[in-house]
Design a protein around this motif. Structure first.
Motif, short mmCIF file in Angstrom:
data_model
loop_
_atom_site.label_atom_id
_atom_site.label_comp_id
_atom_site.label_asym_id
_atom_site.label_seq_id
_atom_site.Cartn_x
_atom_site.Cartn_y
_atom_site.Cartn_z
N PHE A 60 0.83 -1.19 0.00
CA PHE A 60 0.00 0.00 0.00
C PHE A 60 0.87 1.25 0.00
N SER A 61 0.30 2.33 -0.46
CA SER A 61 1.04 3.58 -0.58
C SER A 61 1.46 4.14 0.77
N THR A 62 0.79 3.75 1.84
CA THR A 62 1.15 4.23 3.17
C THR A 62 2.44 3.60 3.70
N GLY A 63 2.95 2.58 3.01
CA GLY A 63 4.13 1.86 3.48
C GLY A 63 3.80 0.56 4.18
N SER A 64 2.53 0.26 4.32
CA SER A 64 2.11 -0.99 4.96
C SER A 64 2.14 -2.13 3.96
N ILE A 65 2.66 -3.27 4.37
CA ILE A 65 2.75 -4.47 3.53
C ILE A 65 2.11 -5.63 4.28
N THR A 66 1.16 -6.28 3.65
CA THR A 66 0.49 -7.45 4.22
C THR A 66 0.95 -8.70 3.48
N VAL A 67 1.36 -9.71 4.23
CA VAL A 67 1.90 -10.94 3.65
C VAL A 67 1.05 -12.12 4.07
N THR A 68 0.68 -12.93 3.09
CA THR A 68 -0.01 -14.20 3.34
C THR A 68 0.89 -15.31 2.85
N ALA A 69 1.26 -16.23 3.74
CA ALA A 69 2.23 -17.28 3.40
C ALA A 69 1.90 -18.54 4.20
N PRO A 70 2.49 -19.68 3.83
CA PRO A 70 2.18 -20.93 4.54
C PRO A 70 2.90 -21.10 5.87
N SER A 71 3.84 -20.22 6.23
CA SER A 71 4.56 -20.35 7.49
C SER A 71 5.13 -19.00 7.89
N ILE A 72 5.56 -18.90 9.15
CA ILE A 72 6.14 -17.66 9.64
C ILE A 72 7.47 -17.39 8.97
N ASN A 73 8.27 -18.43 8.74
CA ASN A 73 9.54 -18.25 8.05
C ASN A 73 9.35 -17.73 6.64
N ALA A 74 8.28 -18.17 5.97
CA ALA A 74 8.00 -17.68 4.63
C ALA A 74 7.60 -16.21 4.66
N VAL A 75 6.89 -15.77 5.70
CA VAL A 75 6.54 -14.36 5.84
C VAL A 75 7.80 -13.52 6.00
#
Length: 283
Positions: A202-217
């Motif tokens: 997002f333009s505000t600098g926020s990034i949302t990540v969806t992944a199968p594990s915490i290490n992948a995030v």
């Protein structure tokens, strides 16, 4: 789950799981060190590869939801669970019973086939604990439960960059690998096939990540940081003011939740002992 910004960067104040990134500059030759704490804070120290970087920010990856699923390998009578179970809600139109657990704070969706999905955990350990507690509750209702096929389905994490992002220029530069439709949604979708991760920038600098594990995030944030760094921009006064207000509200919410957890510890201690010391065998 919140972060507080001071002059030295972003410092964690949390009741969930954080991935703490220091000196986020060299993502090809990095050193990761994990330290376990009472609130499951993962410290990730990343060396620098940006030679001319004016600042060395500290980034916090906030794990807000861990989804897991498992099977009890038996047929479940949803009506009986709704009548005799505690903290349950029967969704007849969906064919599901929803069971709420207070510690850890999760929601379990139970189907008659024996498949159960738990959402709301903030770490993999909490997800596993919630799954076993839900299975134990079903076992106490008289079902022949066998805890089987447990796995982490999905992990949702968020990270806020110390600057805003020019997402229009970013989407134009990487137009072959990103999806950007501002009429439908305000963020840029960036997919990493090798990590099976999806990022929304997002333009505000926020990034949302969806992944199968915490290490992948964590790996996804390390991958995207040098790419968005080229398209950084200073936040306006209004954006900075709104961000500070949001962080103050989050910190206030965290303080209230921590106080509530301290008050509930005595109430749940007896329940924890009974669930862990049960004589019923698990297969």
């Amino acid at each position: 789950m919140a972060t507080f910004v001071n002059k030295n960067g972003i410092k964690p104040i949390t009741n969930g799981t954080l991935s703490h990134v220091q000196n986020s500059e060299n993502f090809e030759d990095n050193h990761l060190s994990f330290t376990g704490k009472s609130k499951d804070i993962l410290d990730v120290h990343v060396e620098s590869c940006l030679d001319n970087a004016e600042e060395k920010p500290e980034l916090d990856i906030i794990i807000s939801n861990v989804v897991c699923s498992f099977s009890v390998r038996c047929h479940l009578n949803l009506r009986e669970i709704a009548l005799n179970g505690s903290n349950v809600e029967y969704r007849r139109e969906n064919g599901l019973v929803r069971m709420r657990l207070r510690k850890p704070c999760t929601l379990a969706s139970i189907s008659s086939s024996g498949k159960v999905t738990c959402t709301g955990a903030t770490s993999e350990e909490e997800a596993k604990k919630a799954a076993r507690r839900c299975a134990r509750s079903l076992q106490k209702l008289g079902f022949r439960v066998r805890f089987n096929n447990y796995r982490i389905v999905n992990v949702l994490g968020t990270c806020t960059m110390p600057w805003a992002i020019k997402i229009t220029s970013f989407s134009t530069h990487y137009k072959d690998i990103v999806q950007y439709e501002p009429e439908i949604q305000p963020g840029v979708i960036y997919k990493l096939k090798n990590m099976k991760a999806t990022l929304r920038i997002f333009s505000t600098g926020s990034i949302t990540v969806t992944a199968p594990s915490i290490n992948a995030v964590q790996a996804a944030i390390e991958h995207i940081y040098p790419l968005v760094y080229e398209f950084r921009k200073e936040r306006s006064v209004e954006e900075q003011f709104a961000l500070e207000n949001k962080k103050r509200r989050l910190v206030f919410t965290i303080k209230e939740s921590v106080i509530g957890e301290d008050e509930d510890n005595d109430n749940f201690s007896a329940e924890d002992d009974n669930s862990e010391n049960s004589n019923t065998s698990w297969t």
